[in-house]
Design a protein around this motif. Structure first.
Motif, PDB file in Angstrom:
ATOM      1  N   UNK A   1       0.775  -1.227   0.000  1.00  0.00           N
ATOM      2  CA  UNK A   1       0.000   0.000   0.000  1.00  0.00           C
ATOM      3  C   UNK A   1       0.809   1.280   0.000  1.00  0.00           C
ATOM      4  N   UNK A   2       2.125   1.198   0.207  1.00  0.00           N
ATOM      5  CA  UNK A   2       2.951   2.398   0.203  1.00  0.00           C
ATOM      6  C   UNK A   2       3.145   2.936  -1.222  1.00  0.00           C
ATOM      7  N   UNK A   3       3.313   4.248  -1.359  1.00  0.00           N
ATOM      8  CA  UNK A   3       3.583   4.820  -2.684  1.00  0.00           C
ATOM      9  C   UNK A   3       4.845   4.235  -3.299  1.00  0.00           C
ATOM     10  N   UNK A   4       4.753   3.835  -4.565  1.00  0.00           N
ATOM     11  CA  UNK A   4       5.906   3.290  -5.269  1.00  0.00           C
ATOM     12  C   UNK A   4       6.485   4.292  -6.270  1.00  0.00           C
ATOM     13  N   UNK A   5       5.599   4.969  -7.001  1.00  0.00           N
ATOM     14  CA  UNK A   5       6.065   5.894  -8.038  1.00  0.00           C
ATOM     15  C   UNK A   5       4.951   6.856  -8.423  1.00  0.00           C
ATOM     16  N   UNK A   6       5.376   7.995  -8.968  1.00  0.00           N
ATOM     17  CA  UNK A   6       4.447   8.985  -9.504  1.00  0.00           C
ATOM     18  C   UNK A   6       4.605   9.072 -11.015  1.00  0.00           C
ATOM     19  N   UNK A   7       3.507   9.358 -11.693  1.00  0.00           N
ATOM     20  CA  UNK A   7       3.537   9.602 -13.123  1.00  0.00           C
ATOM     21  C   UNK A   7       3.183  11.047 -13.422  1.00  0.00           C
ATOM     22  N   UNK A   8       3.901  11.637 -14.364  1.00  0.00           N
ATOM     23  CA  UNK A   8       3.620  13.013 -14.786  1.00  0.00           C
ATOM     24  C   UNK A   8       3.251  13.007 -16.263  1.00  0.00           C
ATOM     25  N   UNK A   9       2.468  13.989 -16.730  1.00  0.00           N
ATOM     26  CA  UNK A   9       1.937  13.949 -18.093  1.00  0.00           C
ATOM     27  C   UNK A   9       2.958  14.184 -19.194  1.00  0.00           C
ATOM     28  N   UNK A  10       4.027  14.917 -18.923  1.00  0.00           N
ATOM     29  CA  UNK A  10       5.064  15.185 -19.923  1.00  0.00           C
ATOM     30  C   UNK A  10       6.349  15.562 -19.194  1.00  0.00           C
ATOM     31  N   UNK A  11       7.377  15.888 -19.952  1.00  0.00           N
ATOM     32  CA  UNK A  11       8.688  16.128 -19.358  1.00  0.00           C
ATOM     33  C   UNK A  11       8.882  17.547 -18.831  1.00  0.00           C
ATOM     34  N   UNK A  12       7.884  18.359 -18.899  1.00  0.00           N
ATOM     35  CA  UNK A  12       7.983  19.696 -18.346  1.00  0.00           C
ATOM     36  C   UNK A  12       8.652  20.677 -19.279  1.00  0.00           C
ATOM     37  N   UNK A  13       9.238  21.701 -18.702  1.00  0.00           N
ATOM     38  CA  UNK A  13       9.847  22.753 -19.503  1.00  0.00           C
ATOM     39  C   UNK A  13      11.128  23.258 -18.842  1.00  0.00           C
ATOM     40  N   UNK A  14      11.870  24.045 -19.603  1.00  0.00           N
ATOM     41  CA  UNK A  14      13.078  24.635 -19.050  1.00  0.00           C
ATOM     42  C   UNK A  14      12.714  25.576 -17.911  1.00  0.00           C
ATOM     43  N   UNK A  15      13.465  25.487 -16.819  1.00  0.00           N
ATOM     44  CA  UNK A  15      13.196  26.320 -15.655  1.00  0.00           C
ATOM     45  C   UNK A  15      14.056  27.570 -15.685  1.00  0.00           C
TER      46      UNK A  15
END
Length: 249
Positions: A115-129
């Protein structure tokens, strides 16, 4: 929406690696955060928290903990959540100048069997910060505004205080901010300034401080994470807010 030239795309990185920062000693981050498309068992966070998934995860973890105090179970669960979320995010932000998309309602979560968190998923790779942060706020701003407030609200609805949840998040933010850019002063601005850059109340203020103990500078929580209530869980040592628990094994 960000323009195309702002999106991160590194042809030298395998498709499964979300950030160039997730390499070498930080390669483990690829097991904690990935593209949602590469996390087939991921569940959208709004659905997970809104449709009984979170309660079921806590039940499974509580069983693994011998049905210990529920507050301690939720607190420990949140520590795994915040570490898997915060450390990869800040590493990508500071080591690869990459702002990952971590809005709560756009991410997915996958769990271990217990039941512990294993991983998160994000929709895309983001952008330059944008660069130039010096006090930590700029590095964690989107994470704080777009995710942590909502996550703490969901967790606090399960019987633990919001202040405890923020303290749990603070431990990992402090760790990764110091890992990537150690400050000269004893306390990071994000933990001592009462207001956020936009003038809002800073929920991290006072949650963590550094003290001198036996000639060593150590971090100290304001609120105990309650791990001492769980069987077989090691003490967090000098970090603990409770003097009686600091030397327990």
């Amino acid at each position: 929406m960000a323009s195309a030239q702002h999106h991160i795309a590194d042809p030298d990185q395998p498709a499964s690696v979300l950030s160039p920062a997730f390499a070498g000693e930080h390669a483990w981050c690829s097991e904690k955060m990935a593209l949602s498309a590469d996390l087939p068992d991921g569940v959208p966070l709004p659905l997970f928290f809104g449709n009984g998934g979170f309660e079921q995860a806590i039940e499974r973890y509580a069983t693994a903990c011998g049905d210990s105090d529920r507050r301690a179970v939720v607190s420990m669960w949140s520590l795994y959540y915040f570490s898997a979320l915060s450390i990869p995010y800040v590493l990508a932000r500071r080591l690869a100048a990459q702002e990952l998309p971590v809005a709560f309602d756009q991410m997915t979560i996958a769990l271990h069997d217990n039941g512990l968190p294993r991983a998160f998923g994000v929709p895309h790779r983001g952008r330059n910060a944008q660069g130039g942060e010096e006090d930590g706020f700029e590095a964690i701003g989107p994470l704080l505004e777009e995710h942590l407030h909502e996550a703490v609200r969901k967790l606090a609805a399960c019987g633990v205080s919001a202040k405890l949840c923020w303290n749990n998040a603070a431990v990992y933010l402090d760790y990764v901010l110091r890992l990537t850019r150690p400050p000269e002063g004893p306390d990071l601005t994000v933990f001592v300034r009462g207001c956020l850059p936009d003038g809002g109340v800073n929920p991290l203020c006072g949650s963590l401080r550094y003290v001198e103990e036996d000639g060593e500078r150590v971090a100290r929580r304001k609120i105990c994470c309650l791990r001492y209530m769980l069987p077989g869980v090691q003490s967090c040592g000098k970090l603990c807010a409770l003097p009686s628990q600091r030397n327990m094994q």
